[in-house]
Write a protein that holds these residues in place. Structure first.
Motif, mmCIF file in Angstrom:
data_model
loop_
_atom_site.group_PDB
_atom_site.id
_atom_site.type_symbol
_atom_site.label_atom_id
_atom_site.label_comp_id
_atom_site.label_asym_id
_atom_site.label_seq_id
_atom_site.Cartn_x
_atom_site.Cartn_y
_atom_site.Cartn_z
ATOM 1 N N GLU A 54 50.846 -5.593 20.315
ATOM 2 C CA GLU A 54 49.643 -4.517 20.827
ATOM 3 C C GLU A 54 49.281 -5.112 22.152
ATOM 4 N N GLU A 55 48.810 -4.220 22.878
ATOM 5 C CA GLU A 55 48.267 -4.553 24.278
ATOM 6 C C GLU A 55 46.978 -5.457 24.038
ATOM 7 N N ASN A 56 46.725 -6.366 25.058
ATOM 8 C CA ASN A 56 45.813 -7.251 24.902
ATOM 9 C C ASN A 56 45.327 -7.852 26.123
ATOM 10 N N LYS A 57 44.498 -7.126 26.833
ATOM 11 C CA LYS A 57 44.092 -7.362 28.277
ATOM 12 C C LYS A 57 43.239 -8.712 28.158
ATOM 13 N N PRO A 58 43.540 -9.542 28.919
ATOM 14 C CA PRO A 58 44.243 -9.781 30.261
ATOM 15 C C PRO A 58 45.783 -10.143 30.243
ATOM 16 N N PHE A 59 46.151 -10.362 28.783
ATOM 17 C CA PHE A 59 47.597 -10.852 28.526
ATOM 18 C C PHE A 59 48.719 -9.945 28.780
ATOM 19 N N ILE A 60 48.603 -8.782 28.283
ATOM 20 C CA ILE A 60 49.389 -7.544 28.541
ATOM 21 C C ILE A 60 48.828 -6.097 28.170
ATOM 22 N N TYR A 61 48.940 -5.442 29.061
ATOM 23 C CA TYR A 61 48.139 -4.153 29.119
ATOM 24 C C TYR A 61 48.796 -3.256 30.155
ATOM 25 N N THR A 62 48.418 -1.832 29.943
ATOM 26 C CA THR A 62 48.983 -0.685 30.767
ATOM 27 C C THR A 62 47.914 -0.488 31.927
ATOM 28 N N ASP A 63 47.998 -0.787 33.092
ATOM 29 C CA ASP A 63 47.274 -0.291 34.297
ATOM 30 C C ASP A 63 47.125 1.159 34.510
ATOM 31 N N GLU A 64 46.237 1.332 35.534
ATOM 32 C CA GLU A 64 45.871 2.739 35.667
ATOM 33 C C GLU A 64 47.005 3.581 36.190
ATOM 34 N N TYR A 115 63.646 -12.819 21.166
ATOM 35 C CA TYR A 115 63.768 -14.138 20.657
ATOM 36 C C TYR A 115 62.288 -15.089 20.980
ATOM 37 N N VAL A 116 61.317 -14.091 21.892
ATOM 38 C CA VAL A 116 60.192 -14.765 22.210
ATOM 39 C C VAL A 116 58.914 -13.550 22.232
ATOM 40 N N MET A 117 57.930 -14.240 21.868
ATOM 41 C CA MET A 117 56.954 -13.321 21.711
ATOM 42 C C MET A 117 55.732 -13.744 22.348
ATOM 43 N N VAL A 118 54.921 -12.730 23.069
ATOM 44 C CA VAL A 118 53.759 -13.006 23.870
ATOM 45 C C VAL A 118 52.439 -12.218 23.654
ATOM 46 N N GLY A 119 51.745 -11.907 24.549
ATOM 47 C CA GLY A 119 50.541 -11.093 24.097
ATOM 48 C C GLY A 119 49.486 -11.795 23.686
ATOM 49 N N GLY A 120 48.860 -12.935 24.116
ATOM 50 C CA GLY A 120 47.912 -13.478 23.687
ATOM 51 C C GLY A 120 47.927 -13.799 22.115
ATOM 52 N N PHE A 152 43.891 -13.118 36.733
ATOM 53 C CA PHE A 152 43.896 -12.294 35.407
ATOM 54 C C PHE A 152 42.624 -12.795 34.460
ATOM 55 N N PHE A 153 42.186 -13.988 34.675
ATOM 56 C CA PHE A 153 41.131 -14.326 33.682
ATOM 57 C C PHE A 153 39.927 -14.636 34.563
ATOM 58 N N GLY A 154 39.810 -14.627 36.056
ATOM 59 C CA GLY A 154 38.763 -14.739 36.794
ATOM 60 C C GLY A 154 38.274 -16.366 36.766
ATOM 61 N N TYR A 155 39.052 -16.982 36.470
ATOM 62 C CA TYR A 155 38.679 -18.517 36.504
ATOM 63 C C TYR A 155 39.828 -19.251 36.087
ATOM 64 N N ASN A 156 39.969 -20.727 36.127
ATOM 65 C CA ASN A 156 41.092 -21.434 35.636
ATOM 66 C C ASN A 156 40.843 -21.620 34.060
ATOM 67 N N ALA A 157 41.574 -20.871 33.357
ATOM 68 C CA ALA A 157 41.385 -20.744 32.072
ATOM 69 C C ALA A 157 42.600 -21.696 31.232
ATOM 70 N N SER A 158 43.314 -22.599 32.178
ATOM 71 C CA SER A 158 44.468 -23.289 31.515
ATOM 72 C C SER A 158 44.201 -24.699 31.642
ATOM 73 N N ASN A 159 44.723 -25.492 30.484
ATOM 74 C CA ASN A 159 44.747 -26.967 30.510
ATOM 75 C C ASN A 159 46.262 -27.253 30.531
ATOM 76 N N PHE A 160 47.529 -26.460 30.793
ATOM 77 C CA PHE A 160 48.752 -26.624 30.478
ATOM 78 C C PHE A 160 49.099 -28.039 30.742
ATOM 79 N N ASP A 161 49.545 -29.066 29.922
ATOM 80 C CA ASP A 161 49.665 -30.506 30.179
ATOM 81 C C ASP A 161 51.134 -30.788 29.950
#
Length: 285
Positions: free
Chosen positions: A44-54, A108-113, A269-278
């Motif tokens: 399903e669409e899940n902003k800000p991960f994946i969504y339909t814009d204007e 083979y891959v799933m995204v969307g939050g 997309f998140f307005g700040y650094n919401a990642s700790n990808f390590d």
């Protein structure tokens, strides 16, 4: 004779261009799904991960990341396509798309939050490293005497979002010590009541707090009630997770680019650094 040579050269150039368009197509979003199309599933669409814009275009953090790393993870695929699937879709097994001729294509891959902390999803799938983190925090007014979670005993508190409510419910000792807990439908009204002194503390997730107007009028207590980690998911034991991990690592590392290209996308997309990808490639560990 010279005129004939020029004509032959023009004809050969035209043939080369046609061949390039036929067999040297650039990687990118697919107009038509074929066996050479990597299907990227979302439920399903899940902003800000994946969504339909204007403009009616599919966009979001995951859309931009896939666009950036596709060439590094495509394997034998020539293009990719996002496809919406049912919530019970089985990655790497079920048909995600069926064309007019009845040909079935698997994702083979799933995204969307996708949160790896949800139910049986953990045991059935393989994941990338944590890509995005959403901490469940508690904020108070800047002049408040509440400085720690121990100070929340006997206070009137508020909570915003189902994610924050679930985290507070899980920390039952803290919740049961509060005098009262008011659920708010939106961040603005909750922060307004906190600033006015109608509540003493607010449990909220960082996704909402960090993009709120006037957030500098509040202080955040040390530590968090919970952290929700978002990932990309694959069929259990699929090797593809490592390919995605390494591609995101390279996108983030200045060693592979002139600069970190990953963090600006997160902040966009998140307005700040919401990642700790390590993630660290095996050769660097």
């Amino acid at each position: 004779m010279e005129k004939m040579k020029r004509m032959v050269a023009v004809v050969l150039s035209a043939v080369f261009v046609v061949l390039c368009f036929a067999g040297c197509s650039s990687s990118g979003p697919a107009d038509e799904i074929t066996d050479e199309t990597l299907l990227v599933a979302y439920t399903e669409e899940n902003k800000p991960f994946i969504y339909t814009d204007e403009k009616g275009q599919l966009t979001g953090f995951d859309v931009k990341i896939i666009e950036k790393i596709f060439d590094d993870v495509k394997n034998d695929y020539k293009n990719y396509k996002f496809v919406q699937v049912d919530k019970d879709y089985r990655i790497g097994e079920d048909a995600a798309y069926t064309d007019g001729d009845g040909n079935e294509y698997i994702a083979y891959v799933m995204v969307g939050g996708i949160s790896k902390n949800t139910g049986s999803f953990n045991k059935d799938h393989t994941f990338t490293k944590d890509i995005i983190d959403n901490r469940i925090i508690t904020v108070t007014a800047k002049g408040s005497s509440i400085d720690t979670y121990a100070d929340l005993n006997g206070v009137n508190a508020g909570v915003v979002s189902d994610t924050a409510k679930a985290a507070l419910d899980k920390n039952s000792a803290i919740k049961n010590g509060m005098k009262n807990v008011t659920e708010y439908p939106d961040t603005a009204s909750a922060l307004a009541d906190l600033k006015a002194g109608k509540i003493d503390a607010l449990v909220i997730d960082e996704f909402h707090f960090n993009v709120a107007e006037g957030k500098d009028d509040f202080k955040v207590l040390d530590s968090e009630l919970d952290t929700i980690s978002y990932v990309y998911a694959f069929k259990k034991w699929d090797w593809y997770d490592e390919a995605f991990n390494e591609a995101i690592y390279e996108l983030k590392s200045p060693e592979y680019n002139d600069a970190d290209e990953f963090t600006p996308i997160v902040e966009e997309f998140f307005g700040y650094n919401a990642s700790n990808f390590d993630y660290q490639p095996p050769e660097t560990k």
